[in-house]
Every structure is written in C-alpha cells, then in structure tokens.
Design an enzyme around this catalytic site. Structure first.
Site: not given
Length: 281
Positions: A19, A117
C-alpha cells in the site's frame, strides 16, 4: 493511496501486498500521516481475520507491506455483477459475517478502536472463502471503555471519515458514534453480496412518473436522489428467497436497525453467523 496486490492464482505470486501513495497524486501530509498511523496500528494487532503486517518503509518511496490475499470482496462482487452471476450463497455470506465480525469484536474490545470504513472493498478473501480478513485501518477512531467514540483521546478536529453510501444513520444525521457504527456497514456489506451492487445504487419507483431513467436527470438531481437514501436500510432484492437466505437476511436486518442500541455487538454476530453456517447444507 493505492494497493498493489499479488497477481492472480497461477502466476508468480508475491508474499506481500504493498500500500503506497499514488504516484499521480501530489504528496499530501494527511495521507502520509494516515499511512504511518496504519502501519503502527497493524504492528500492534494479531488476529486471524485481520490482514497481517509485513513491513513499513520510510525511505524515498513510502509504502506499507501487508500479508497478500487473493481478492477484495468488492472486486468479487463487481466481477459477479459484470458476468451476470447469481448472488453469493448463504454459506459464503455467513462466512464473511462470522470472520469479519470476529475481527470487529477484536478491534472494539481488545484494541478499543472503531474501524471507521467498513465496506466490501476493505475485506480480503482467500480461496473459496477459506478465510476473510479485514484491512485498511487508515481512518480508525479510538473508543472508550463503553465502546463510544473517545473524542478526548482522538484530539481536536478528528471526525468519522467513512464512505457515505455505507455510513450509519448516526453518521449521516448526526448522533453518537460508537462500536455499533461499524455494525451498520457490516450489514450493508452482507446486502452487497445479495444485490451484487453497492448500497443505495439501485433505482426504485420513488422517481417522478415523468422520469423514465436516470439519464433524464441532471448530475445534481442524481446526486440528491442517491444521497437521500444514505443512512437508510435498502430493500431486499426481489430475486432473493427469504427461505433460502433466512440466516443472512436475519443478520442484515439486525445489523441495520436505525437505533444503534438495537444492533447486536460484533461478538454476538460472530456467534450467530457461525451457528447459522453449521446448519447450511
């Protein structure tokens, strides 16, 4: 941010998923700090249903190395929709519910944090639902001993971030943020596996009779049409059998209760989903 995953099965596979900040996006301290915070958090966590930490680079290229998984659930849903496939099976949906609620229980009780989230794209799936893992911890929020958002610990100007279409009523309309705020989007994620589309993306009969399709609407009206549905429970897709999907539907309904206090804890969902899965043929 972008997540560089391992290639598909049958190709040379990397043991990591990376990431990193998207090269096309101008460097931003907010995203840099978020990635650093996520790396620090992942190093502290250890749970079979939470993606594992591998490395964090603070050199010229900032990246977070994580355990590689096959696909995100969001990608799998998109693929099924594009190929006009059937909804996921009750057993597959219950496996997601059991694994991810187990991860949420660990976050809420052991780590005392809110994921913030929850959605299908932040769930990674290995094999044929052999194991499901929660990922993306860049917008977590601290919880107090009662499971309520700890504003004092979070600091000034820290708010729930999330993704609107999956956000709970207390986020959309204003209210107390707590561990139950993660439970609502978990319910919508189960709905995604039934509907094969993001929550609130479906049209219904509430449009004016003069409007035959969304193409007849301007961008502002389209945005208003969908945003008005945020924080509400979407209808069960017409093609879903209530008998066949009784278990997943029961979890969907209890997770998407308007009142947070009426929603079950992540621990209770994990227990119920596991029991229901054992009864699936």
């Amino acid at each position: 941010m972008q997540l560089v995953r391992s290639p598909r099965a049958g190709q040379m596979r990397s043991p990591w998923a990376l990431k990193m900040l998207n090269k096309r996006v101008k460097p931003n301290k907010v995203y840099t700090d978020r990635l650093k915070a996520e790396a620090e958090l992942l190093q502290k966590m250890s749970h079979p249903n939470i993606v594992g930490f591998r490395a964090f680079s603070k050199t010229k290229i900032l990246y977070l190395g994580m355990e590689a998984c096959d696909l995100s659930l969001g990608d799998m849903i998109e693929k099924r929709m594009e190929e006009d496939c059937e909804p996921f099976t009750p057993k597959q949906i219950l496996k997601v519910a059991a694994d991810i609620s187990s991860a949420l229980d660990y976050l809420h009780t052991k780590m005392q944090i809110l994921h913030g989230d929850m959605k299908s794209y932040n769930i990674l799936v290995n094999g044929d639902f052999a194991v499901c893992k929660l990922c993306d911890f860049g917008v977590t929020l601290p919880l107090d001993e009662n499971g309520v958002f700890d504003k004092l610990k979070a600091g000034r100007n820290v708010v729930y971030f999330g993704t609107e279409a999956w956000s709970a009523p207390e986020v959309i309309h204003g209210g107390e943020i707590s561990s139950k705020t993660d439970i609502w989007p978990l319910g919508l994620t189960l709905w995604e596996m039934l509907a094969l589309m993001p929550p609130h993306a479906q049209t219904d009969e509430t449009l004016d009779d003069s409007v035959t399709c969304l193409e007849d609407l301007d961008d502002g009206t389209i945005e208003d049409y969908f945003s008005e549905k945020y924080g509400t429970r979407p209808a069960v897709p017409a093609n879903i059998s209530e008998d066949k999907y009784s278990g997943p539907l029961a979890l969907f309904f209890c997770c998407t209760e308007t009142l947070p206090s009426a929603r079950p804890t992540a621990e209770h969902i994990a227990i119920a989903a596991t029991d229901m899965a054992l009864q699936c043929t």
